[in-house]
Design an enzyme around this catalytic site. Structure first.
Site: not given
Ligand code: PXP
Length: 242
Positions: A7, A10, A18, A43, A45, A49, A70, A101, A151, A190
């Protein structure tokens, strides 16, 4: 082997700090791919963001591995998903105030609507995953919708201490067995890290993990490819397990 979805939200969080172009999300995705990731997860959103619509469009065009989107099951994002055509959509709950989430999707409370959303995605050739807490009621409801995957939300396990760690693992193992029995393919995600991943990977039947924050955080120090490979190394120990 248990597959890895990285994922990269980030990376976009840092870029949006910025509102510029760096760090580039496509470079990040391609480095994950080169490091051996099986899938890129983002994701989109509703508040945009981090990941932006253009990111998802570009990722779909350049990725050789699967794109897992996502998303909240709301009309605006459903329409975007149908336009982009990711390999899979993972339906998640979304709350504008949350930092990440927080819990699983309440599938049991909206079986009829999610059955119809799932069926529309299937007609478009897109597979559907339900991001749920490891709860038997949610597993059964997910199977009822016709989803391909669940999941399992591992956040409670990742945040648990002492003896609660084992009871959270038991909940995940029980939910996984129940889901497999219903014909669902089981993923997890997660809060997973190099340290807490082995106990989850050791549960028989796990198909894929989606990991974001710990990989991107580690990448700040060792680089993205090494951070991805550290997780792949953990997963490779369980390659004969399923
Ligand atoms: N799976 C899902 C469905 C999520 O919403 C997230 C967080 O966006 C993740 C996995 C990844 O979680 P983490 O960033 O804590 O590894």
């Amino acid at each position: 082997m248990i597959e890895l979805g990285v994922n990269i939200d980030h990376v976009a969080t840092l870029r949006e700090a910025r509102k510029g172009a760096e760090p580039d999300i496509i470079t990040a995705a391609k480095l994950c791919e080169l490091a051996g990731a099986h899938q890129i997860t983002v994701h989109l959103r509703q508040d945009r963001r981090h990941i932006q619509d253009r990111d998802v469009e570009l990722l779909k065009q350049v990725l050789q591995v699967r794109l897992n989107l996502e998303m909240a099951a709301v009309d605006e994002i459903i329409a975007i998903a149908h336009h982009i055509q990711p390999s899979t959509v993972c339906l998640v709950p979304e709350n504008r105030q949350e930092i990440t989430t927080e819990g699983g999707l309440d599938v049991a409370g909206q079986v009829e609507r999610l059955t119809s959303v799932t069926s529309d995605f299937h007609k478009a050739g897109i597979k559907v995953s339900m991001f749920i807490d490891p709860d038997p009621e949610q597993v059964d409801a997910s199977a009822q919708t016709g989803a391909d995957y669940v999941e399992l939300h591992t956040g409670a396990y990742a945040n648990a201490h002492d003896k609660d760690i084992l009871s959270e693992l038991d909940r995940i193992a029980a939910a996984m067995a129940r889901a497999l029995n219903s014909g669902l393919i089981v993923n997890a995600g997660h809060g997973l890290t190099v340290r807490n991943l082995p106990a989850v990977a050791a549960i028989p039947g796990l198909n894929e993990v989606n990991i974001g924050h710990s990989i991107i955080a580690r990448a700040v120090f060792v680089g993205l490819e090494d951070a991805v490979q550290e997780i792949l190394e953990v997963l490779s120990a369980y390659s004969d397990h399923v």
